[in-house]
Design an enzyme around this catalytic site. Structure first.
Site, PDB file in Angstrom:
ATOM      1  N   ASN A   1       0.820  -1.217   0.000  1.00 20.45           N
ATOM      2  CA  ASN A   1       0.000   0.000   0.000  1.00 20.45           C
ATOM      3  C   ASN A   1       0.857   1.271   0.000  1.00 20.45           C
ATOM      4  OD1 ASN A   1      -2.387  -1.548   0.229  1.00 20.45           O
ATOM      5  ND2 ASN A   1      -2.007  -1.784   2.420  1.00 20.45           N
TER       6      ASN A   1
ATOM      7  N   HIS B   1     -14.001  -1.641   6.804  1.00 20.82           N
ATOM      8  CA  HIS B   1     -12.832  -2.380   7.287  1.00 20.82           C
ATOM      9  C   HIS B   1     -13.101  -3.043   8.644  1.00 20.82           C
ATOM     10  CE1 HIS B   1      -8.641  -2.754   8.861  1.00 20.82           C
ATOM     11  NE2 HIS B   1      -8.420  -3.079   7.595  1.00 20.82           N
TER      12      HIS B   1
ATOM     13  N   GLU C   1     -15.615   4.491   4.133  1.00 20.60           N
ATOM     14  CA  GLU C   1     -14.240   4.691   3.675  1.00 20.60           C
ATOM     15  C   GLU C   1     -14.294   5.536   2.411  1.00 20.60           C
ATOM     16  OE1 GLU C   1     -12.402   0.776   3.270  1.00 20.60           O
ATOM     17  OE2 GLU C   1     -13.321   0.182   5.158  1.00 20.60           O
TER      18      GLU C   1
ATOM     19  N   SER D   1     -10.880  -0.762   0.644  1.00 24.47           N
ATOM     20  CA  SER D   1      -9.554  -1.384   0.646  1.00 24.47           C
ATOM     21  C   SER D   1      -9.443  -2.610  -0.244  1.00 24.47           C
ATOM     22  CB  SER D   1      -9.161  -1.750   2.073  1.00 24.47           C
ATOM     23  OG  SER D   1     -10.134  -2.591   2.662  1.00 24.47           O
TER      24      SER D   1
ATOM     25  N   ASP E   1     -13.017   7.176   6.770  1.00 27.45           N
ATOM     26  CA  ASP E   1     -11.715   6.522   6.892  1.00 27.45           C
ATOM     27  C   ASP E   1     -10.996   6.744   5.562  1.00 27.45           C
ATOM     28  OD1 ASP E   1      -9.579   4.794   6.819  1.00 27.45           O
ATOM     29  OD2 ASP E   1     -10.616   3.170   7.854  1.00 27.45           O
TER      30      ASP E   1
ATOM     31  N   HIS F   1      -6.957   4.845   2.240  1.00 23.18           N
ATOM     32  CA  HIS F   1      -6.421   4.555   0.903  1.00 23.18           C
ATOM     33  C   HIS F   1      -6.486   5.756  -0.038  1.00 23.18           C
ATOM     34  CE1 HIS F   1      -5.711   0.400   1.858  1.00 23.18           C
ATOM     35  NE2 HIS F   1      -6.859   0.445   2.526  1.00 23.18           N
TER      36      HIS F   1
ATOM     37  N   LYS G   1       0.106   3.700   4.606  1.00 25.53           N
ATOM     38  CA  LYS G   1      -0.235   3.356   3.219  1.00 25.53           C
ATOM     39  C   LYS G   1       0.401   4.414   2.308  1.00 25.53           C
ATOM     40  CE  LYS G   1      -4.150   1.092   5.298  1.00 25.53           C
ATOM     41  NZ  LYS G   1      -3.494  -0.198   5.543  1.00 25.53           N
TER      42      LYS G   1
HETATM   43  C1  LIG Z   1      -9.708   1.171   5.284  1.00 24.38           C
HETATM   44  C2  LIG Z   1      -8.689   0.814   6.314  1.00 24.38           C
HETATM   45  N1  LIG Z   1      -8.774   1.373   7.524  1.00 24.38           N
HETATM   46  C3  LIG Z   1      -7.895   1.080   8.489  1.00 24.38           C
HETATM   47  C4  LIG Z   1      -6.863   0.195   8.272  1.00 24.38           C
HETATM   48  C5  LIG Z   1      -5.904  -0.129   9.372  1.00 24.38           C
HETATM   49  O1  LIG Z   1      -4.767   0.666   9.265  1.00 24.38           O
HETATM   50  P1  LIG Z   1      -3.375   0.171   9.860  1.00 24.38           P
HETATM   51  O2  LIG Z   1      -2.783  -0.737   8.848  1.00 24.38           O
HETATM   52  O3  LIG Z   1      -2.616   1.433  10.084  1.00 24.38           O
HETATM   53  O4  LIG Z   1      -3.682  -0.539  11.142  1.00 24.38           O
HETATM   54  C6  LIG Z   1      -6.716  -0.390   7.019  1.00 24.38           C
HETATM   55  C7  LIG Z   1      -5.590  -1.333   6.777  1.00 24.38           C
HETATM   56  O5  LIG Z   1      -5.642  -2.267   6.060  1.00 24.38           O
HETATM   57  C8  LIG Z   1      -7.665  -0.090   6.014  1.00 24.38           C
HETATM   58  O6  LIG Z   1      -7.585  -0.647   4.804  1.00 24.38           O
END
Ligand SMILES: Cc1ncc(COP(=O)(O)O)c(C=O)c1O
Length: 384
Positions: free
Chosen positions: A43, A129, A168, A172, A193, A196, A226
């Site tokens: 990522n 997520h 989001e 993801s 969120d 990405h 990411k």
């Molecule tokens: C949409 C989303 N939020 C949160 C996270 C979690 O982030 P981190 O990898 O910093 O724990 C991810 C990680 O895959 C994600 O894809």
């Protein structure tokens, strides 16, 4: 003998469950990354984890502050680079404040657990997520709306009460965008969120979430691991929200603060993202995505529709995606092999991330490997 009785029984039970996962083709193993692998499963969309300024900031931070923050933030783990990063994020994203967490998972889960009881209804996109789901699962007042379905989200909101809507900006496992402007019209506080999107989209890489004002989207999750190429996360919003989280969010209070060196590296990464170089890295990323997609279409590969760095080849069954993934690995190409429960049954997929660090030759090698794999796997007739 008696002392070992439970662990033996539990070990037996766990082994049986692992065997079941193997039978279902859902068993997971760690693969050690090697320098010679051609990675299409990271990522690190802009390649910033290897950027000289980011690495130098990290190294200088370690020299000055050491390898650890040494304590949780409210004890003595909070240092000048943490304070600087908070201020930098707030200013960049035009919000009042930011609170740092050691990961995006911790930020999401802990913040939802902490703020969730303030709302009478919480609605989340169906494809949210795991960290968001884990943040609400112990509540009774939450529901999921169909993926990106604004009308369904509206239906699930309650009249005349405090509603929270969580989504989001970019999903993801699919790389598609949420209809943020329409969601922001609904009678709910919107929490985005931006994991990405931060660094790679929006004006000067501010992400998709920040295209909405603080009034439209009072809460943002910004992850640093990411597009920003480091690690950790922040919840960005009003100072009352962040102050409340600082006092109540258990992951924040009872966990060692991220190392100051890491916060310094994130700040350096944001500086690159905001610069002319950041703009050219985003352009390079867009060019690479477009080139990859054109090659896939020309070769009749079943590529998804979105234009994000997260590209998908939906293959169906677990067996089929494993067969594709293994064939690609034999050709030195590493893509995400994504199966249920991460994605719905029947939609196992290759998750291919194209980054600004890939060369045209890298993408050509990927496409060639995909073509060879398709011919091999489909000839072997692995069930869809
Ligand atoms: C949409 C989303 N939020 C949160 C996270 C979690 O982030 P981190 O990898 O910093 O724990 C991810 C990680 O895959 C994600 O894809």
């Amino acid at each position: 003998m008696i002392r070992n009785a439970f662990i033996m029984q539990i070990t037996h039970e766990l082994s049986a469950q692992l065997e079941q996962l193997r039978q279902q083709h859902r068993y997971r193993t760690l693969v050690q990354r090697q320098a010679q692998h051609l990675q299409f499963d990271s990522n690190d969309y802009l390649g910033l984890s290897m950027h000289p300024r980011v690495k130098a900031a990290y190294a200088e931070g370690v020299q000055q502050y050491g390898a650890s923050s040494g304590a949780s933030p409210l004890v003595s783990g909070y240092q000048a680079p943490h304070a600087y990063l908070r201020q930098q994020l707030a200013q960049w994203l035009e919000r009042e404040d930011a609170l740092l967490f050691s990961s995006g998972f911790a930020a999401n889960q802990s913040t939802l657990q902490t703020l969730g009881s303030q709302y009478q209804r919480i609605v989340l996109d169906k494809l949210s997520h795991a960290s968001l789901i884990d943040g609400v699962r112990h509540f009774k007042h939450w529901k999921r709306f169909r993926h990106n379905d604004v009308a369904h989200a509206q239906e699930l909101l309650l009249p005349n009460v405090a509603n929270l809507l969580v989504t989001e900006s970019v999903f993801s496992m699919d790389g598609d965008h949420a209809p943020l402007n329409q969601l922001a019209e609904l009678p709910a506080d919107v929490w985005i969120d931006d994991a990405h999107s931060i660094g790679i989209s929006g004006e000067s890489g501010r992400g998709a979430g920040a295209t909405l004002s603080a009034a439209q989207a009072p809460l943002l999750t910004i992850t640093f691991g990411k597009g920003l190429g480091v690690m950790g996360a922040a919840i960005v919003g009003s100072s009352v929200m962040t102050d409340y989280l600082m006092n109540q969010a258990r992951d924040f209070i009872y966990s060692t603060a991220m190392p100051a060196a890491q916060a310094q590296a994130v700040s350096a990464s944001i500086n690159v993202v905001q610069s002319a170089e950041g703009e050219s890295l985003r352009q390079r990323l867009r060019d690479n995505i477009q080139y990859f997609r054109e090659q896939c279409v020309a070769q009749g590969l079943p590529i998804g529709a979105n234009q994000h760095a997260i590209q998908t080849l939906i293959l169906g069954s677990e067996e089929r995606v494993i067969a594709w993934g293994q064939s690609l690995r034999a050709l030195n190409i590493y893509c995400g092999i994504i199966r249920p429960p991460t994605v719905p049954q029947g939609s196992s997929r290759l998750r291919i991330t194209v980054t600004a660090a890939h060369s045209t030759a890298d993408i050509d090698a990927l496409v060639t490997a995909l073509i060879i794999t398709r011919d091999l796997v489909e000839k072997a007739n692995v069930t869809a």
